[in-house]
Scaffold this active site. Structure first.
Site, PDB file in Angstrom:
ATOM      1  N   ARG A  90      47.811  30.147  33.430  1.00  0.00           N
ATOM      2  CA  ARG A  90      47.708  29.222  32.295  1.00  0.00           C
ATOM      3  C   ARG A  90      46.641  29.624  31.289  1.00  0.00           C
ATOM      4  O   ARG A  90      46.660  29.200  30.139  1.00  0.00           O
ATOM      5  CB  ARG A  90      47.434  27.796  32.786  1.00  0.00           C
ATOM      6  N   GLU A  93      47.253  30.635  27.511  1.00  0.00           N
ATOM      7  CA  GLU A  93      47.576  29.585  26.540  1.00  0.00           C
ATOM      8  C   GLU A  93      46.403  29.313  25.615  1.00  0.00           C
ATOM      9  O   GLU A  93      46.578  29.139  24.411  1.00  0.00           O
ATOM     10  CB  GLU A  93      47.921  28.272  27.250  1.00  0.00           C
TER      11      GLU A  93
END
Length: 197
Positions: A90, A93
């Site tokens: 993640r 991002e």
């Protein structure tokens, strides 16, 4: 073998295997790896996440390790490094929202230095505008991102010039092998030493 100096850009909830495995493997073959994160200092940690497939339509996420940074982002100079490693998870991002991250990626691209990107790291490459006209692997759900950035999505591990990319941690063996080739790393194997020797 002459060890290279490599930069790894990580962040909170980056994929655990995609940070830990290349960090350790690249050191094991003689390279120096500086792991950095924007807005964090040497000795600070990032929290990792383990992504796994268990029959759902996408991966599930579990808490991984606390991974210690080996350098401060504000103190590094990309010109002093021979290659770049971009793990997935993640973290890409939000890492792609940091201008200094994008500038570092552009430096390695402009200077034709080896780049290893895996999984969601393609989000950083796309934000840095370095995919256009190139073949790039990524996590399968990012095919549209790669193509939207002007690249050709590849479902596997691929080397396009200085860029070595893979889909996820299941590609580690081939991904790291191709990256070592681009780095010019020749791994020599010796006979193991036994207790009788």
């Amino acid at each position: 073998m002459d060890g290279k100096k490599l930069l790894m850009i990580v962040g909170d909830f980056g994929e655990d295997y995609e940070i830990m495995v290349p960090f350790q493997a690249l050191q094991a073959v003689g390279h120096e790896v500086d792991a950095v994160c924007p807005e964090k200092e040497e000795g600070d940690t990032v929290k990792t996440a383990v992504h796994d497939f268990r029959g759902d339509q996408t991966y599930m996420e579990s808490r991984g390790h606390n991974f210690a940074l080996t350098a401060s982002f504000d103190d590094i100079d990309p010109t002093e490094y021979d290659g770049l490693v971009l793990p997935g998870g993640r973290a890409p991002e939000y890492l792609r929202t940091h201008d200094e991250v994008l500038e570092a990626v552009r430096h390695f691209t402009d200077e034709d230095k080896p780049i290893a990107a895996i999984c969601h790291a393609a989000q950083i490459l796309a934000a840095a505008d370095v995919i256009e006209g190139r073949t790039c692997a990524a996590y399968s759900a990012l095919e549209a991102d790669v193509e939207g950035a002007g690249g050709e999505y590849y479902d596997g591990v691929t080397t396009d010039g200085n860029l070595v990319s893979g889909r996820d941690w299941g590609d580690h063996v081939e991904w790291l092998s191709q990256f070592l080739d681009v780095l010019g790393t020749n791994v020599e194997h010796s006979e193991p030493v036994t207790a009788d020797d």
